[in-house]
Design an enzyme around this catalytic site. Sequence first.
Site, short mmCIF file in Angstrom:
data_model
loop_
_atom_site.label_atom_id
_atom_site.label_comp_id
_atom_site.label_asym_id
_atom_site.label_seq_id
_atom_site.Cartn_x
_atom_site.Cartn_y
_atom_site.Cartn_z
N PRO A 1 44.43 -40.96 -10.12
CA PRO A 1 44.52 -41.79 -11.33
C PRO A 1 44.01 -41.08 -12.57
O PRO A 1 43.00 -40.39 -12.52
CB PRO A 1 43.60 -42.98 -11.00
CG PRO A 1 42.59 -42.42 -10.06
CD PRO A 1 43.26 -41.32 -9.29
N MET A 2 44.72 -41.24 -13.69
CA MET A 2 44.25 -40.71 -14.97
C MET A 2 44.60 -41.70 -16.08
O MET A 2 45.75 -41.75 -16.53
CB MET A 2 44.88 -39.35 -15.25
CG MET A 2 44.25 -38.22 -14.46
SD MET A 2 45.12 -36.67 -14.70
CE MET A 2 44.47 -36.16 -16.26
N GLU A 3 43.61 -42.45 -16.46
CA GLU A 3 43.80 -43.50 -17.47
C GLU A 3 44.27 -42.90 -18.79
O GLU A 3 43.73 -41.89 -19.24
CB GLU A 3 42.46 -44.22 -17.65
CG GLU A 3 42.57 -45.57 -18.28
CD GLU A 3 42.10 -45.57 -19.71
OE1 GLU A 3 41.21 -44.77 -20.04
OE2 GLU A 3 42.63 -46.37 -20.50
N CYS B 1 34.17 -43.86 -13.07
CA CYS B 1 34.57 -43.63 -14.46
C CYS B 1 33.35 -43.40 -15.35
O CYS B 1 32.44 -44.24 -15.40
CB CYS B 1 35.36 -44.84 -14.97
SG CYS B 1 35.84 -44.65 -16.69
N LYS C 1 36.79 -45.04 -4.81
CA LYS C 1 36.71 -43.69 -5.38
C LYS C 1 35.38 -43.55 -6.08
O LYS C 1 35.03 -44.40 -6.92
CB LYS C 1 37.88 -43.46 -6.35
CG LYS C 1 37.92 -42.07 -6.98
CD LYS C 1 39.30 -41.80 -7.57
CE LYS C 1 39.40 -40.46 -8.28
NZ LYS C 1 38.73 -40.44 -9.59
N ASN D 1 38.31 -34.49 -3.84
CA ASN D 1 38.86 -34.40 -5.20
C ASN D 1 37.96 -33.58 -6.11
O ASN D 1 36.74 -33.63 -6.02
CB ASN D 1 39.02 -35.84 -5.76
CG ASN D 1 39.32 -35.88 -7.25
OD1 ASN D 1 38.58 -36.52 -8.01
ND2 ASN D 1 40.37 -35.22 -7.69
N ARG E 1 44.02 -33.44 -13.09
CA ARG E 1 44.36 -32.67 -14.29
C ARG E 1 45.32 -31.54 -13.97
O ARG E 1 46.24 -31.25 -14.74
CB ARG E 1 43.08 -32.12 -14.94
CG ARG E 1 42.21 -33.20 -15.56
CD ARG E 1 40.82 -32.68 -15.85
NE ARG E 1 40.19 -32.19 -14.63
CZ ARG E 1 39.12 -31.41 -14.59
NH1 ARG E 1 38.57 -31.01 -15.72
NH2 ARG E 1 38.62 -31.02 -13.44
C1 LIG Z 1 41.96 -38.24 -18.80
C2 LIG Z 1 41.39 -38.66 -17.47
C3 LIG Z 1 41.52 -39.98 -17.06
C4 LIG Z 1 40.99 -40.38 -15.83
N1 LIG Z 1 41.16 -41.70 -15.43
C5 LIG Z 1 40.70 -42.10 -14.21
C6 LIG Z 1 40.92 -43.43 -13.73
O1 LIG Z 1 41.57 -44.27 -14.38
N2 LIG Z 1 40.42 -43.76 -12.52
C7 LIG Z 1 39.69 -42.86 -11.76
O2 LIG Z 1 39.24 -43.21 -10.66
N3 LIG Z 1 39.48 -41.60 -12.19
C8 LIG Z 1 39.97 -41.20 -13.38
N4 LIG Z 1 39.78 -39.90 -13.78
C9 LIG Z 1 39.14 -38.94 -12.86
C10 LIG Z 1 40.20 -38.24 -12.02
O3 LIG Z 1 40.86 -39.16 -11.18
C11 LIG Z 1 39.57 -37.13 -11.12
O4 LIG Z 1 38.60 -37.71 -10.30
C12 LIG Z 1 38.95 -36.01 -11.93
O5 LIG Z 1 39.78 -35.63 -13.02
C13 LIG Z 1 38.69 -34.77 -11.07
O6 LIG Z 1 39.88 -34.29 -10.49
P1 LIG Z 1 40.65 -32.99 -11.08
O7 LIG Z 1 39.65 -31.88 -11.13
O8 LIG Z 1 41.77 -32.75 -10.11
O9 LIG Z 1 41.12 -33.37 -12.44
C14 LIG Z 1 40.30 -39.47 -15.00
C15 LIG Z 1 40.17 -38.13 -15.44
C16 LIG Z 1 40.71 -37.72 -16.64
C17 LIG Z 1 40.56 -36.27 -17.05
#
Ligand SMILES: Cc1cc2nc3c(=O)[nH]c(=O)nc-3n(C[C@H](O)[C@H](O)[C@H](O)COP(=O)(O)O)c2cc1C
Length: 316
Positions: A7-9, A98, A139, A200, A225
């Site tokens: 998820p990425m809000e 978050c 999560k 993750n 990301r």
């Molecule tokens: C812009 C952005 C928005 C995110 N939104 C959420 C979200 O809505 N829910 C959530 O559980 N994690 C959210 N995360 C965290 C990611 O799901 C993930 O745990 C974190 O980016 C690490 O993984 P990565 O290194 O593959 O990016 C967000 C991260 C980013 C950068």
Amino acid sequence: MRVVLGPMEGVLDHLMREILTDINDYDLCVTEFVRVVDQRLPEHVFKRLCPELDQGSQTKSGVPVHIQLLGQDPHWMAENAVVAAELGARGIDLNFGCPAKLVNKSKGGAALLQHPELIHSVVKACRDAVDPAIPVTAKIRLGWENPDDCFEIVSAIESAGANELTVHARTKSGGYKASEIKWDYINQIRQRSSIPLIANGEIWDYQAGQACIETTGVDSLMVCRGAFNVPNLGNVVKHNATIMPWSEVVELMLVYSQYEMKGDKGLYYPNRIKQWFAYLRNQYPEAADLFREIRTFNKAEPIVERIKHYRDSLQA
Ligand SMILES: Cc1cc2nc3c(=O)[nH]c(=O)nc-3n(C[C@H](O)[C@H](O)[C@H](O)COP(=O)(O)O)c2cc1C
């Protein structure tokens, strides 16, 4: 192995899910979070973030989509988990990671990591309320400041009956710093508990995926990301596919442009595409040049025109 598109809000919406699951072999997607405070939310709130509910809670290419909820009140979280389930969600994920200030101030997201007993109550209320056939998952980050807190947090989640747990292997204080990633904690969690895990954080390529599996002993990975830096990251991580060449990325941006303009007539398109460029620049040096050309445009049409022109010049 399984690879989950996380998820990425504000970034990973249903259009992106459609495009990325179309070209990758992802096993699961998780939506942006639905913020739950003190009411039963109307149907349209869930459908706006997860239009896939109308097609069996899966993307067009058939990848299941789970809905994520964020909140701290066990009663209202359970009420809304039931609404999501009744709307057809294939799974409910609960966000305890978050780091956003506003969310944390009201004790939501990562702030709850300081209150494992409340996490337990939220997970248990949701698990007890939702049809047992539908997975209720969570999560987390490793803790607020101290990663050693993760064991108590995981035990609170496991004893509440959650079906699976994604661990973003950093604390809230660790932010998004690469140097703060602690995959070895996932390995320790795995040894101490029996809840199925998804690892993750900081998976950017095939090698990182393999290193994460080796360190954690967990072969379900979530990418976030990196999926924007490298549009075919799912296949890179899972099948050691070659990173998509830049010319194909440009084509994909044009596909995305068509989708996005159809959806909201291009209102959010300029911001969305610029946001994507910011990620692409991490992988493709050419993205910086094209970005400079579209940076000052605030309307969709000239941006799409410029990208098309650029595509044509690549083909010439
Ligand atoms: C812009 C952005 C928005 C995110 N939104 C959420 C979200 O809505 N829910 C959530 O559980 N994690 C959210 N995360 C965290 C990611 O799901 C993930 O745990 C974190 O980016 C690490 O993984 P990565 O290194 O593959 O990016 C967000 C991260 C980013 C950068």
